[in-house]
Design an enzyme around this catalytic site. Sequence first.
Site, PDB file in Angstrom:
ATOM      1  N   PRO A 190       0.855  -1.195   0.000  1.00 14.16           N
ATOM      2  CA  PRO A 190       0.000   0.000   0.000  1.00 14.16           C
ATOM      3  C   PRO A 190       0.886   1.238   0.000  1.00 14.16           C
ATOM      4  CG  PRO A 190       0.046  -1.028   2.189  1.00 14.16           C
ATOM      5  CD  PRO A 190       0.836  -1.907   1.284  1.00 14.16           C
ATOM      6  N   CYS A 193       3.129   3.267   9.387  1.00 12.02           N
ATOM      7  CA  CYS A 193       3.349   4.573   8.769  1.00 12.02           C
ATOM      8  C   CYS A 193       3.906   5.558   9.799  1.00 12.02           C
ATOM      9  CB  CYS A 193       2.045   5.123   8.199  1.00 12.02           C
ATOM     10  SG  CYS A 193       2.263   6.717   7.399  1.00 12.02           S
ATOM     11  N   ARG A 225       8.034   0.485  -3.782  1.00 13.34           N
ATOM     12  CA  ARG A 225       8.426   1.500  -4.769  1.00 13.34           C
ATOM     13  C   ARG A 225       8.928   0.906  -6.082  1.00 13.34           C
ATOM     14  NH1 ARG A 225      12.311   4.996  -1.210  1.00 13.34           N
ATOM     15  NH2 ARG A 225      12.312   3.083   0.033  1.00 13.34           N
ATOM     16  N   HIS A 241       7.795  -4.596   7.836  1.00 13.45           N
ATOM     17  CA  HIS A 241       8.770  -3.721   7.183  1.00 13.45           C
ATOM     18  C   HIS A 241      10.038  -3.790   8.032  1.00 13.45           C
ATOM     19  CE1 HIS A 241       9.626   0.393   5.088  1.00 13.45           C
ATOM     20  NE2 HIS A 241      10.746  -0.261   5.361  1.00 13.45           N
TER      21      HIS A 241
END
Length: 322
Positions: free
Chosen positions: A12, A95, A229, A166
């Site tokens: 996302p 985030c 990315r 992550h």
Amino acid sequence: MKKLNRKFTVAPMLDWTDRHCRFFHRLLTKEAILYTEMVTTGAILYGDPARQLRFNSQEHPVALQLGGSEPQELAQCARIAQDYGYDEINLNVGCPSERVQKGAFGACLMAEPQLIAECVSAMQAAVAIPITVKNRIGIDDQEDYADLHHFIDTVSQAGCQTFIIHARKAWLKGLSPKENRDIPPLRYDLVYQIKQAFPALEIIINGGITTLEQCQQHLQHVDGVMVGREAYHNPWLLAQVDPLLYGTPAPLESRQAALLAMLPYVQAQLDAGVPLGHISRHLLGLFQGMPGARAFRRLISENAHKPDAGVKLLRDALAKIT
């Protein structure tokens, strides 16, 4: 309910993985799971849910990423998302942006595993589709492995079976969101350790992955990979996911075929009043590294905003590829 195969997922990404981007990515891979941009509970409950949640049925399997920290609000949004037909709900615990911290969600919630457990529990009670969590390996001065282990242990006991990790810390004090994507060192070893410690859980690794060869290496240690990315800037990477990672045929044989396959969708969106630039921006990286790629990008970038810009512009841009 068909079990989702999360061997390869597209991350996302705020302002990037909108419905037009996901439709394009789905043309390139039939197998990968696609994720929405993060949508906050407030945007769904107090805004325009249709604008936030609508998607094309061809995007399946598609997951909604939610941002929030209030269990009952998350449960309510999960129900709405299930009604819209999403295949999974993912809770953002990764985030690092200041705006997100002020809303008390995102990476700062790594410090509150019990609250995340309550959020997961409330959402699971509300829907039949899977609830997953995307988190960092830690924040700020947390102990690297011990705190991550405690987080995974606490949230998994609430019923979460899938964690997308992550492999960087998020430094909420002192680093910008952009810096948080690059500066904290990647610690893939910690994610591997978590998989060893919790063999029954599905562990997906994310962060700094740029090739399918790297994906194959990670898959020797964890259950799946999430690419962000690189998948956006070099989307043709996705065209090899199905044959290399799933053993199924590639949907398209060339980049040119990918652009041509996109044109009927583009025309339908133009007819519905969507400006070309909202869609074409996601196509700019398709010919990355090929002769004519720069001319392709320039022609689209300089003209997509014009009122009469349409499918012809994309065909003209394609002609720049030699």
